[in-house]
Design an enzyme around this catalytic site. Structure first.
Site, PDB file in Angstrom:
ATOM      1  N   SER A 225      -0.618   9.110   2.335  1.00 22.89           N
ATOM      2  CA  SER A 225      -0.134   9.553   1.035  1.00 22.89           C
ATOM      3  C   SER A 225      -0.401  11.049   0.902  1.00 22.89           C
ATOM      4  O   SER A 225      -1.536  11.490   1.130  1.00 22.89           O
ATOM      5  CB  SER A 225      -0.871   8.796  -0.066  1.00 22.89           C
ATOM      6  OG  SER A 225      -0.670   9.418  -1.301  1.00 22.89           O
ATOM      7  N   GLY A 226       0.634  11.801   0.513  1.00 23.37           N
ATOM      8  CA  GLY A 226       0.483  13.249   0.445  1.00 23.37           C
ATOM      9  C   GLY A 226      -0.398  13.701  -0.709  1.00 23.37           C
ATOM     10  O   GLY A 226      -1.378  14.442  -0.525  1.00 23.37           O
TER      11      GLY A 226
ATOM     12  N   GLY B  93       4.276  13.605  -1.848  1.00 23.10           N
ATOM     13  CA  GLY B  93       4.212  14.310  -0.564  1.00 23.10           C
ATOM     14  C   GLY B  93       4.938  13.577   0.546  1.00 23.10           C
ATOM     15  O   GLY B  93       5.776  14.159   1.254  1.00 23.10           O
ATOM     16  N   THR B  94       4.669  12.277   0.701  1.00 23.05           N
ATOM     17  CA  THR B  94       5.349  11.529   1.769  1.00 23.05           C
ATOM     18  C   THR B  94       6.844  11.423   1.459  1.00 23.05           C
ATOM     19  O   THR B  94       7.685  11.454   2.359  1.00 23.05           O
ATOM     20  CB  THR B  94       4.739  10.123   1.913  1.00 23.05           C
ATOM     21  OG1 THR B  94       4.631   9.513   0.620  1.00 23.05           O
ATOM     22  CG2 THR B  94       3.366  10.183   2.560  1.00 23.05           C
TER      23      THR B  94
HETATM   24  O1  HY3 Z   1       2.389  12.010  -2.569  1.00 18.96           O
HETATM   25  C1  HY3 Z   1       2.449  10.910  -2.035  1.00 18.96           C
HETATM   26  O2  HY3 Z   1       2.817  10.715  -0.867  1.00 18.96           O
HETATM   27  C2  HY3 Z   1       1.944   9.743  -2.843  1.00 18.96           C
HETATM   28  N1  HY3 Z   1       2.018   9.911  -4.271  1.00 18.96           N
HETATM   29  C3  HY3 Z   1       2.097   8.526  -4.815  1.00 18.96           C
HETATM   30  C4  HY3 Z   1       2.967   7.812  -3.815  1.00 18.96           C
HETATM   31  C5  HY3 Z   1       2.541   8.402  -2.492  1.00 18.96           C
HETATM   32  O3  HY3 Z   1       1.502   7.596  -1.967  1.00 18.96           O
END
Ligand code: HY3
Length: 357
Positions: free
Chosen positions: A90-91, A255-256
């Site tokens: 997870s980003g 992020g992902t």
């Molecule tokens: O930024 C992300 O990758 C995460 N934010 C919530 C969902 C992902 O896990």
């Protein structure tokens, strides 16, 4: 007080998305790799239920388990535990973990820059923290390869008809419909509508599109829907809204999801190596995103994304459990946890866990 379980947690959020970090109370998880450890946690769900379910948790957050790394050269490892289960990467949570590691002194902070290599079930992430006066001001993540599984592919969605979507891997698999195609723009007051639309699109995508990572074959399902939107296309200002189980919007630009979007845009000739984008969220927080290089995953063309953003610590807490508490594993209810996950009420967990975590 006579707690029979205590877990130390640091509260943090990255651009509005809560990513708490367990820094004490769990020694380790069985497994020789982070993928094996994630798989163990998926089969022994007690820890996730304890920290994420009511009364100690809520649906709109992630709790990250901090662990020693397995991969040589890594400084730390983490496993994101969310409302629907345990995920590979997870980003926004990598930004929270890096900030907590450095601002609480678990790893030494050097100014103006500290590099932290994070081991995850999806691969290694190099996190470069810009630091000033003891604060991590920004975390830039050099991702592992992201790739487009399908671009501009059609799915039939109940109540919506034919929808054009991209499907890509950015650490987990995303199906990405365009908000414009559905006649809306990503704004806060669209959050509930996006959750309802997202549920239908995810069901349709899972039924009509098969995915399988060419190297990590355990990654073989579409995890999230991410609506995409443009703010000022010519300036590379874009918007993302990731819909997460049990029915809520990622408060960060994801992020992902941003990594997956860059991979799809690159596959369609809409993003070049070095081109900078600003990814904005439904609450208008923002990540910086770019492609640093091109690579291959198996026979598939892939890209190496760089995603950066800010995170802040907002709490230090201990979560505990009294032996007389009838809700040893916590509980959930469909009013806020939706119907996608199995509800656990009372003293039993649906997974009779044999874990000693
Ligand atoms: O930024 C992300 O990758 C995460 N934010 C919530 C969902 C992902 O896990």
């Amino acid at each position: 007080m006579r707690w029979n379980r205590v877990v130390t947690v640091v509260g943090a959020h990255a651009e509005g998305e809560v990513g708490r970090v367990i820094t004490g109370g769990v020694l380790d998880v069985p497994g020789d790799t982070m993928l094996e450890k994630m798989t163990y946690l998926q089969a022994h769900d007690e820890l996730r239920q304890f920290v994420n379910q009511e009364p100690r948790g809520c649906a709109q957050m992630t709790t990250n388990l901090l662990l020693p790394p397995c991969a040589p050269g890594a400084d730390a490892a983490f496993i994101p535990m969310q409302a629907d289960g345990t995920h590979a990467m997870s980003g926004s949570n990598a930004m929270c973990v890096t900030t907590v590691l450095l601002e609480t002194g678990i790893l030494p902070m050097t100014e103006p820059e500290t590099v932290v290599v994070l081991d995850t079930a999806a691969g290694l992430i190099k996190a470069t923290a810009r630091c000033l006066n003891g604060k991590v001001e920004n975390v830039a993540l050099d991702f592992f390869p992201a790739y487009a599984e399908k671009t501009d592919t059609r799915i039939e969605v109940e109540g919506l008809g034919t929808l054009n979507v991209d499907v890509a891997f950015g650490g987990v698999f995303y199906v990405m419909p365009s908000a414009k195609d559905l006649g809306f723009t990503i704004e806060p007051d669209m959050a509930k509508d996006m959750v309802e639309l997202g549920a239908k699109i995810k069901t349709a995508a899972r039924e009509q599109i098969s995915v399988k990572h060419p190297e990590i074959t355990q990654f073989n399902s579409i995890d999230f829907v991410m609506f995409t939107d443009e703010v000022v296309t010519e300036q590379g200002i874009l918007k993302n809204a990731t819909i997460m189980p049990p029915g809520r919007v990622d408060r960060s630009p994801c992020g992902t999801g941003s990594a997956a979007r860059l991979a799809a845009m690159h596959a369609k000739g809409q993003a070049q190596i070095g081109q900078k984008f600003e990814m904005r969220s439904t609450i208008n927080s923002h990540f910086q995103a770019s492609i640093t290089s091109e690579t291959k995953i198996g026979t598939k063309t892939a890209v190496i994304p760089k995603i950066s953003g800010r995170a802040w610590i907002y709490a230090m807490m201990q979560l505990g459990r009294d032996p007389s508490d009838p809700y040893q594993h916590g509980y959930t209810l469909a009013d806020t946890w939706g119907t996608e996950i199995e509800h656990i009420i009372g003293n039993c967990s649906t997974h009779r866990s044999t874990s000693n975590l």
